[in-house]
Design a protein around this motif. Structure first.
Motif, PDB file in Angstrom:
ATOM      1  N   LEU A 158       0.885  -1.344   0.103  1.00 44.42           N
ATOM      2  CA  LEU A 158      -0.059  -0.193   0.171  1.00 44.42           C
ATOM      3  C   LEU A 158       0.675   1.267  -0.112  1.00 44.42           C
ATOM      4  N   VAL A 159       2.106   1.315   0.743  1.00 40.22           N
ATOM      5  CA  VAL A 159       2.724   2.629   0.937  1.00 40.22           C
ATOM      6  C   VAL A 159       3.497   2.652  -0.495  1.00 40.22           C
ATOM      7  N   ARG A 160       3.939   1.621  -0.942  1.00 44.92           N
ATOM      8  CA  ARG A 160       4.868   1.622  -2.239  1.00 44.92           C
ATOM      9  C   ARG A 160       3.823   2.229  -3.559  1.00 44.92           C
ATOM     10  N   GLN A 161       2.537   1.477  -3.348  1.00 45.49           N
ATOM     11  CA  GLN A 161       1.655   2.154  -4.300  1.00 45.49           C
ATOM     12  C   GLN A 161       1.340   3.371  -4.298  1.00 45.49           C
ATOM     13  N   ALA A 162       1.210   3.797  -2.990  1.00 45.45           N
ATOM     14  CA  ALA A 162       0.893   5.186  -2.880  1.00 45.45           C
ATOM     15  C   ALA A 162       1.866   6.152  -3.357  1.00 45.45           C
ATOM     16  N   LYS A 163       3.156   5.797  -3.019  1.00 44.92           N
ATOM     17  CA  LYS A 163       4.223   6.627  -3.374  1.00 44.92           C
ATOM     18  C   LYS A 163       4.471   6.786  -4.986  1.00 44.92           C
ATOM     19  N   SER A 164       4.082   5.709  -5.634  1.00 44.93           N
ATOM     20  CA  SER A 164       4.502   5.815  -7.195  1.00 44.93           C
ATOM     21  C   SER A 164       3.125   6.468  -7.868  1.00 44.93           C
ATOM     22  N   SER A 165       1.936   6.552  -7.047  1.00 46.07           N
ATOM     23  CA  SER A 165       0.837   6.998  -7.948  1.00 46.07           C
ATOM     24  C   SER A 165       0.239   8.521  -7.288  1.00 46.07           C
ATOM     25  N   GLY A 166       0.822   8.988  -6.241  1.00 47.28           N
ATOM     26  CA  GLY A 166       0.087  10.211  -5.701  1.00 47.28           C
ATOM     27  C   GLY A 166       1.032  11.074  -4.711  1.00 47.28           C
ATOM     28  N   GLY A 167       2.109  10.818  -4.603  1.00 49.53           N
ATOM     29  CA  GLY A 167       2.977  11.763  -3.753  1.00 49.53           C
ATOM     30  C   GLY A 167       2.549  11.972  -2.484  1.00 49.53           C
ATOM     31  N   LYS A 168       2.983  13.065  -1.451  1.00 46.34           N
ATOM     32  CA  LYS A 168       3.011  12.839  -0.242  1.00 46.34           C
ATOM     33  C   LYS A 168       1.551  12.832   0.352  1.00 46.34           C
ATOM     34  N   PRO A 169       0.668  13.336  -0.291  1.00 49.77           N
ATOM     35  CA  PRO A 169      -0.842  13.036   0.368  1.00 49.77           C
ATOM     36  C   PRO A 169      -1.292  11.585   0.274  1.00 49.77           C
ATOM     37  N   SER A 170      -1.036  10.930  -0.969  1.00 52.96           N
ATOM     38  CA  SER A 170      -1.384   9.637  -1.218  1.00 52.96           C
ATOM     39  C   SER A 170      -0.467   8.734  -0.051  1.00 52.96           C
ATOM     40  N   GLN A 171       0.768   8.950  -0.006  1.00 54.76           N
ATOM     41  CA  GLN A 171       1.566   8.250   1.225  1.00 54.76           C
ATOM     42  C   GLN A 171       1.100   8.485   2.370  1.00 54.76           C
ATOM     43  N   ALA A 172       0.676   9.561   2.779  1.00 53.47           N
ATOM     44  CA  ALA A 172      -0.005   9.847   4.150  1.00 53.47           C
ATOM     45  C   ALA A 172      -1.209   9.168   4.384  1.00 53.47           C
ATOM     46  N   ALA A 173      -1.794   8.884   3.449  1.00 52.24           N
ATOM     47  CA  ALA A 173      -3.186   8.259   3.593  1.00 52.24           C
ATOM     48  C   ALA A 173      -2.875   6.434   3.778  1.00 52.24           C
ATOM     49  N   ALA A 174      -1.912   6.351   2.833  1.00 54.24           N
ATOM     50  CA  ALA A 174      -1.482   4.624   2.947  1.00 54.24           C
ATOM     51  C   ALA A 174      -1.236   4.586   4.540  1.00 54.24           C
ATOM     52  N   GLU A 175      -0.148   5.339   4.941  1.00 53.38           N
ATOM     53  CA  GLU A 175       0.363   5.214   6.151  1.00 53.38           C
ATOM     54  C   GLU A 175      -0.573   5.174   7.322  1.00 53.38           C
ATOM     55  N   ALA A 176      -1.521   5.836   7.302  1.00 51.05           N
ATOM     56  CA  ALA A 176      -2.614   5.871   8.110  1.00 51.05           C
ATOM     57  C   ALA A 176      -3.527   4.727   8.010  1.00 51.05           C
ATOM     58  N   LEU A 177      -3.712   4.194   6.940  1.00 54.15           N
ATOM     59  CA  LEU A 177      -4.594   2.899   6.585  1.00 54.15           C
ATOM     60  C   LEU A 177      -3.949   1.786   6.953  1.00 54.15           C
ATOM     61  N   VAL A 178      -2.621   1.736   6.867  1.00 56.79           N
ATOM     62  CA  VAL A 178      -1.767   0.318   7.408  1.00 56.79           C
ATOM     63  C   VAL A 178      -2.085  -0.047   8.792  1.00 56.79           C
ATOM     64  N   LYS A 179      -2.467   1.051   9.614  1.00 55.35           N
ATOM     65  CA  LYS A 179      -2.279   1.022  11.241  1.00 55.35           C
ATOM     66  C   LYS A 179      -3.783   0.246  11.265  1.00 55.35           C
ATOM     67  N   HIS A 180      -4.502   0.091  10.238  1.00 52.96           N
ATOM     68  CA  HIS A 180      -5.802  -0.582  10.634  1.00 52.96           C
ATOM     69  C   HIS A 180      -6.021  -1.651   9.774  1.00 52.96           C
ATOM     70  N   LEU A 181      -4.831  -2.379   9.325  1.00 56.35           N
ATOM     71  CA  LEU A 181      -4.777  -3.576   8.393  1.00 56.35           C
ATOM     72  C   LEU A 181      -4.881  -4.910   9.303  1.00 56.35           C
ATOM     73  N   VAL A 182      -5.540  -5.939   8.973  1.00 49.52           N
ATOM     74  CA  VAL A 182      -5.552  -7.094   9.625  1.00 49.52           C
ATOM     75  C   VAL A 182      -5.532  -8.215   8.633  1.00 49.52           C
ATOM     76  N   ASP A 183      -5.249  -9.501   8.924  1.00 50.38           N
ATOM     77  CA  ASP A 183      -5.282 -10.432   8.068  1.00 50.38           C
ATOM     78  C   ASP A 183      -6.209 -11.696   8.617  1.00 50.38           C
ATOM     79  N   MET A 184      -6.040 -12.738   7.949  1.00 48.45           N
ATOM     80  CA  MET A 184      -6.991 -13.950   8.336  1.00 48.45           C
ATOM     81  C   MET A 184      -6.636 -14.538   9.802  1.00 48.45           C
ATOM     82  N   HIS A 185      -5.272 -14.340  10.114  1.00 50.87           N
ATOM     83  CA  HIS A 185      -4.921 -14.669  11.489  1.00 50.87           C
ATOM     84  C   HIS A 185      -5.096 -14.041  12.662  1.00 50.87           C
ATOM     85  N   SER A 186      -5.688 -12.655  12.390  1.00 51.63           N
ATOM     86  CA  SER A 186      -5.873 -11.702  13.291  1.00 51.63           C
ATOM     87  C   SER A 186      -7.037 -12.083  14.290  1.00 51.63           C
TER      88      SER A 186
END
Length: 331
Positions: A158-186
């Motif tokens: 997510l962070v890499r995709q945000a960096k390549s597609s939208g610059g700092k605002p996108s990166q900030a959104a991605a960094e905020a979103l990853v704090k709320h990521l879970v997976d099947m084992h959570s």
């Protein structure tokens, strides 16, 4: 089972639809100004991937008895009537919708910001990826064969995709979103959480046929084609075969590309690195100053218009010269 939040992207910003409740006035979206935008967003949601959530909301709110035999237009109209009657309400995401706490509001804000700048779906290594609320994962995986990406890898993507597609605002959104990521084992959590889904390799094979995959050999060939040098030889001469010296020229190709240059002292030029396409050449005048050619004057020219007596004299001279030539020939 609770209905996953339905977030609609409208012209006036994201809007969340929930079952009838009592949202605060500051979070409630006034239908007087937003109804048309909500209706268009519902139509888009049904057409582009959120149809299960829309139908689930309509069923849970009790405004539809069954999802079978109901077309999209009827679902949209039914929900709009429910909005007007208060059975469903439109609120700002993360506000007083469904009693979300401050952390849940922050999670949804990060999700909305990421989706607006990067997209809910994107391609990585020829495989489709989707960021979805964790409450939707089970239904989506039942309908489509997606893998759930582990949290650590998902955060990197997510962070890499945000960096390549939208610059700092996108990166900030991605960094905020990853704090709320879970997976099947959570462990199950009541707070807002999200998962990154990835299409299996078989989907990537269908998406990209062998002809479409850019291998190193094809990449080299494309580079060679791009760098291939095409040349045009130009030559411009006068009617007497003398060169048009130093004349500027312009070549305009059919794709709109223009190339300027100038002829040399021999009226020639070689233009390299031009498109391999038809073009039209326009020449400017010779760069040398115009000098009239010297006029060869007749021996009898006197610098004025000849009089009648001059003409008689010239005629007599011509006759005498002709007579002498005739005598010489007979003698």
């Amino acid at each position: 089972m609770s209905v996953p939040p339905l977030i609609l992207e409208t012209v006036f910003g994201p809007v969340q639809l929930v079952r009838g409740s009592a949202p605060s006035a500051q979070n409630m979206v006034p239908l007087a100004t937003g109804a048309d935008g909500i209706q268009r967003a519902l139509e888009d949601a049904l057409a582009y991937g959120d149809s299960m959530i829309v139908m689930a909301l309509a069923l849970e709110a009790g405004i539809l008895d069954s999802a079978f035999g109901v077309d999209d237009a009827e679902v949209v109209q039914t929900l709009m009537v429910a909005l007007e009657g208060g059975h469903v309400v439109a609120v700002a995401p993360g506000g007083n919708a469904g009693g979300q706490d401050q952390e849940g509001a922050a999670a949804w804000s990060a999700y909305d910001a990421f989706a607006a700048r990067v997209g809910k779906e994107f391609m990585v290594a020829l495989r489709k990826h989707r960021v979805v609320p964790s409450g939707q994962v089970q239904e989506i995986r039942q309908a489509e064969d997606y893998d759930v990406v582990a949290v650590k890898e998902a955060a990197t993507i997510l962070v890499r995709q945000a960096k390549s597609s939208g610059g700092k605002p996108s990166q900030a959104a991605a960094e905020a979103l990853v704090k709320h990521l879970v997976d099947m084992h959570s462990a199950p959590s009541k707070r807002a959480s999200f998962m990154l889904l990835r299409a299996p390799p078989s989907v990537a094979e269908r998406l990209a046929s062998p002809e479409e995959v850019v291998t190193p050999a094809k990449l080299k060939k494309l580079k060679e084609q791009k760098e291939a040098v095409h040349e045009i030889k130009l030559e411009q001469r006068y009617h007497d075969d003398s060169p048009v010296v130093g004349a500027a020229f312009t070549i305009e190709f059919e794709d709109g590309v223009k190339v300027d240059g100038a002829l040399d002292a021999k009226g020639k030029a070689v233009v390299k690195g031009v498109p391999d396409k038809p073009g039209v050449v326009t020449f400017a005048p010779d760069t040398r100053a115009y000098v009239p050619s010297p006029v060869k004057q007749a021996a009898h020219y006197k610098g004025r218009v000849p009089s009648d007596s001059d003409l008689d004299e010239q005629l007599a001279a011509a006759l005498r010269e002709g007579a002498h030539e005739g005598e010489a020939a007979n003698g």
